[in-house]
Scaffold this motif. Structure first.
Motif, PDB file in Angstrom:
ATOM      1  N   GLN A  12       0.800  -1.225   0.000  1.00  0.00           N
ATOM      2  CA  GLN A  12       0.000   0.000   0.000  1.00  0.00           C
ATOM      3  C   GLN A  12       0.837   1.281   0.000  1.00  0.00           C
ATOM      4  O   GLN A  12       0.288   2.373   0.167  1.00  0.00           O
ATOM      5  N   ALA A  13       2.153   1.172  -0.205  1.00  0.00           N
ATOM      6  CA  ALA A  13       2.984   2.372  -0.255  1.00  0.00           C
ATOM      7  C   ALA A  13       4.250   2.089  -1.034  1.00  0.00           C
ATOM      8  O   ALA A  13       4.717   0.949  -1.094  1.00  0.00           O
ATOM      9  N   SER A  45      -6.639  -1.795  -5.558  1.00  0.00           N
ATOM     10  CA  SER A  45      -6.787  -0.533  -4.847  1.00  0.00           C
ATOM     11  C   SER A  45      -5.637  -0.267  -3.883  1.00  0.00           C
ATOM     12  O   SER A  45      -5.398   0.886  -3.502  1.00  0.00           O
ATOM     13  N   GLN A  46      -4.904  -1.295  -3.497  1.00  0.00           N
ATOM     14  CA  GLN A  46      -3.738  -1.071  -2.638  1.00  0.00           C
ATOM     15  C   GLN A  46      -2.614  -0.405  -3.432  1.00  0.00           C
ATOM     16  O   GLN A  46      -1.935   0.480  -2.930  1.00  0.00           O
ATOM     17  N   GLY A  47      -2.356  -0.880  -4.635  1.00  0.00           N
ATOM     18  CA  GLY A  47      -1.597  -0.106  -5.596  1.00  0.00           C
ATOM     19  C   GLY A  47      -0.090  -0.165  -5.573  1.00  0.00           C
ATOM     20  O   GLY A  47       0.562   0.550  -6.330  1.00  0.00           O
ATOM     21  N   HIS A 231     -12.764  -1.744   3.831  1.00  0.00           N
ATOM     22  CA  HIS A 231     -13.449  -2.591   2.860  1.00  0.00           C
ATOM     23  C   HIS A 231     -12.771  -2.529   1.497  1.00  0.00           C
ATOM     24  O   HIS A 231     -12.595  -3.547   0.822  1.00  0.00           O
ATOM     25  N   ASP A 232     -12.366  -1.347   1.090  1.00  0.00           N
ATOM     26  CA  ASP A 232     -11.746  -1.162  -0.221  1.00  0.00           C
ATOM     27  C   ASP A 232     -10.410  -1.891  -0.329  1.00  0.00           C
ATOM     28  O   ASP A 232     -10.117  -2.502  -1.348  1.00  0.00           O
ATOM     29  N   GLN A 233      -9.614  -1.875   0.736  1.00  0.00           N
ATOM     30  CA  GLN A 233      -8.245  -2.383   0.636  1.00  0.00           C
ATOM     31  C   GLN A 233      -7.976  -3.665   1.411  1.00  0.00           C
ATOM     32  O   GLN A 233      -6.975  -4.348   1.140  1.00  0.00           O
ATOM     33  N   PHE A 234      -8.840  -4.027   2.355  1.00  0.00           N
ATOM     34  CA  PHE A 234      -8.519  -5.173   3.212  1.00  0.00           C
ATOM     35  C   PHE A 234      -9.632  -6.204   3.299  1.00  0.00           C
ATOM     36  O   PHE A 234      -9.588  -7.082   4.167  1.00  0.00           O
ATOM     37  N   GLU A 246      -4.127 -19.727  -2.132  1.00  0.00           N
ATOM     38  CA  GLU A 246      -4.311 -20.378  -3.430  1.00  0.00           C
ATOM     39  C   GLU A 246      -4.597 -19.409  -4.570  1.00  0.00           C
ATOM     40  O   GLU A 246      -4.391 -19.752  -5.738  1.00  0.00           O
ATOM     41  N   LEU A 247      -5.068 -18.212  -4.287  1.00  0.00           N
ATOM     42  CA  LEU A 247      -5.508 -17.302  -5.345  1.00  0.00           C
ATOM     43  C   LEU A 247      -4.308 -16.705  -6.075  1.00  0.00           C
ATOM     44  O   LEU A 247      -3.331 -16.301  -5.449  1.00  0.00           O
ATOM     45  N   PRO A 248      -4.364 -16.600  -7.417  1.00  0.00           N
ATOM     46  CA  PRO A 248      -3.170 -16.260  -8.185  1.00  0.00           C
ATOM     47  C   PRO A 248      -2.922 -14.778  -8.434  1.00  0.00           C
ATOM     48  O   PRO A 248      -1.859 -14.420  -8.930  1.00  0.00           O
ATOM     49  N   GLY A 249      -3.866 -13.898  -8.144  1.00  0.00           N
ATOM     50  CA  GLY A 249      -3.636 -12.499  -8.458  1.00  0.00           C
ATOM     51  C   GLY A 249      -4.716 -11.606  -7.886  1.00  0.00           C
ATOM     52  O   GLY A 249      -5.738 -12.082  -7.366  1.00  0.00           O
ATOM     53  N   PRO A 250      -4.548 -10.279  -7.978  1.00  0.00           N
ATOM     54  CA  PRO A 250      -5.551  -9.343  -7.455  1.00  0.00           C
ATOM     55  C   PRO A 250      -6.939  -9.567  -8.037  1.00  0.00           C
ATOM     56  O   PRO A 250      -7.945  -9.372  -7.341  1.00  0.00           O
ATOM     57  N   GLY A 251      -7.009  -9.963  -9.318  1.00  0.00           N
ATOM     58  CA  GLY A 251      -8.322 -10.224  -9.903  1.00  0.00           C
ATOM     59  C   GLY A 251      -9.045 -11.350  -9.195  1.00  0.00           C
ATOM     60  O   GLY A 251     -10.269 -11.301  -9.003  1.00  0.00           O
ATOM     61  N   GLY A 252      -8.299 -12.387  -8.798  1.00  0.00           N
ATOM     62  CA  GLY A 252      -8.906 -13.491  -8.062  1.00  0.00           C
ATOM     63  C   GLY A 252      -9.405 -13.063  -6.700  1.00  0.00           C
ATOM     64  O   GLY A 252     -10.485 -13.477  -6.261  1.00  0.00           O
ATOM     65  N   PHE A 253      -8.653 -12.198  -6.026  1.00  0.00           N
ATOM     66  CA  PHE A 253      -9.091 -11.703  -4.721  1.00  0.00           C
ATOM     67  C   PHE A 253     -10.307 -10.795  -4.864  1.00  0.00           C
ATOM     68  O   PHE A 253     -11.204 -10.813  -4.018  1.00  0.00           O
ATOM     69  N   ALA A 254     -10.349 -10.001  -5.930  1.00  0.00           N
ATOM     70  CA  ALA A 254     -11.508  -9.143  -6.156  1.00  0.00           C
ATOM     71  C   ALA A 254     -12.760  -9.982  -6.379  1.00  0.00           C
ATOM     72  O   ALA A 254     -13.834  -9.687  -5.835  1.00  0.00           O
ATOM     73  N   ALA A 255     -12.624 -11.052  -7.179  1.00  0.00           N
ATOM     74  CA  ALA A 255     -13.772 -11.916  -7.450  1.00  0.00           C
ATOM     75  C   ALA A 255     -14.217 -12.665  -6.200  1.00  0.00           C
ATOM     76  O   ALA A 255     -15.417 -12.800  -5.927  1.00  0.00           O
ATOM     77  N   ALA A 256     -13.232 -13.138  -5.430  1.00  0.00           N
ATOM     78  CA  ALA A 256     -13.556 -13.925  -4.246  1.00  0.00           C
ATOM     79  C   ALA A 256     -14.211 -13.090  -3.154  1.00  0.00           C
ATOM     80  O   ALA A 256     -14.902 -13.635  -2.283  1.00  0.00           O
TER      81      ALA A 256
END
Length: 321
Positions: A12-13, A45-47, A231-234, A246-256
């Motif tokens: 996040q920084a 969103s963490q960036g 909520h947005d970042q954590f 197990e999740l492979p990327g930010p997209g997977g975490f967003a979906a989950a």
């Protein structure tokens, strides 16, 4: 008395800001610091996600007192264990004895990048135990030639060794990882306040050794803003590590986490400016037998107000524990 730490959250920084943050944490009176070691953030969103070891080297020069630590480094895919040992020895020299090496079996999120696949959990633990043995031997000053199930080392030796090797803190969550932590670790790392983990660590050789936990915090005088940020970042944090590993990327975490509500996050993360809420979250770890707890302030641009609040209100309240 429980030791209270500060987390340099690399997701996040950027690197210069992270060093400024840990300098502020030292000034505010935190007892120690830890640093995440990732290649990706959990959510877009963490960036951020700079190279943690460069940040640590800079932090060692910018600070005087506060201990530094990886929380945690995976020595099995992205990094070869012989290279991790060299990095840790160098950090202990730069930090003049203030460094601890936190090690864990990793997450697909960060380790998939080298294209070696992501095997089953039991195989990952086998790789991890073999890697820890290599790291420990090199940090103890041994010349290592090793041809194992998962790793090869050919006549490796560390030429710049500190007088005292950095302690190894081993991340654990289940029976097998607790056994590895107890056998090889100088400290335990866990992210749930569960006494069974501390007990298992002790039964396998970890009795009396430090046990480290971590508590995310979303400080803001505006509690609704704090909840939105959390909520947005954590929101990924509510999924549990069996899923998150197990999740492979930010997209997977967003979906989950698409159905996770702000209230769900606020139920698990202290949000707002009430020190008592953080004290209770830390107390859960203390009651479970943990001796050190690192706080994570959510939001890379929120560290300075958090550190000011921590110095004036939060740390004095936590000292009462």
């Amino acid at each position: 008395m429980v030791q209270i730490g500060y987390t340099m959250m690399t997701e996040q920084a950027g690197p210069r800001d992270l060093v400024d943050h840990v300098v502020g944490a030292e000034r505010a009176g935190f007892d120690f610091s830890v640093t995440s070691d990732h290649y990706f953030p959990w959510l877009d969103s963490q960036g951020h996600s700079p190279y943690a070891w460069s940040v640590l080297g800079a932090a060692a020069q910018a600070t005087d007192r506060i201990p530094l630590m990886t929380f945690v480094t995976c020595p099995t895919f992205r990094y070869h264990p012989a290279v991790v040992a060299q990095k840790a020895a160098t950090m202990q020299l730069l930090a003049q004895g203030r460094f601890r090496l936190g090690l864990g079996s990793g997450e697909n999120l960060n380790e998939h990048i080298v294209g070696a696949g992501w095997p089953a959990a039991q195989v990952r633990l086998e790789r991890f135990e073999e890697a820890v043995r290599i790291v420990r031997a090199l940090l103890d000053g041994e010349s290592v030639t090793h041809h194992g199930t998962h790793f090869d080392v050919d006549d490796a030796r560390l030429w710049d060794l500190p007088d005292t090797p950095p302690p190894l803190a081993i991340a654990a969550s289940g029976a097998s990882s607790c056994e590895i932590a107890g056998r090889y670790g100088d400290a335990l790392v866990a992210v749930q306040p569960e006494r069974d983990i501390v007990t298992a660590f002790g039964e396998h050789g970890g009795a009396g050794k430090p046990c480290l936990g971590q508590v995310p915090v979303s400080f803001d005088p505006d509690r609704e803003a704090a909840v939105r940020r959390a909520h947005d970042q954590f929101r990924w944090s509510v999924g549990g590590w069996q899923v998150n590993a197990e999740l492979p990327g930010p997209g997977g975490f967003a979906a989950a986490t698409q159905h996770v509500r702000p209230g769900d996050v606020a139920d698990t993360i202290p949000c707002g400016d009430d020190p008592a809420a953080v004290v209770e979250a830390v107390r859960a770890y203390v009651d479970a037998g943990f001796t050190e707890v690192a706080l994570v302030q959510i939001g890379g641009d929120q560290q300075k107000p958090f550190l000011h609040w921590a110095e004036k209100e939060l740390l004095p309240a936590l000292r009462e524990l």
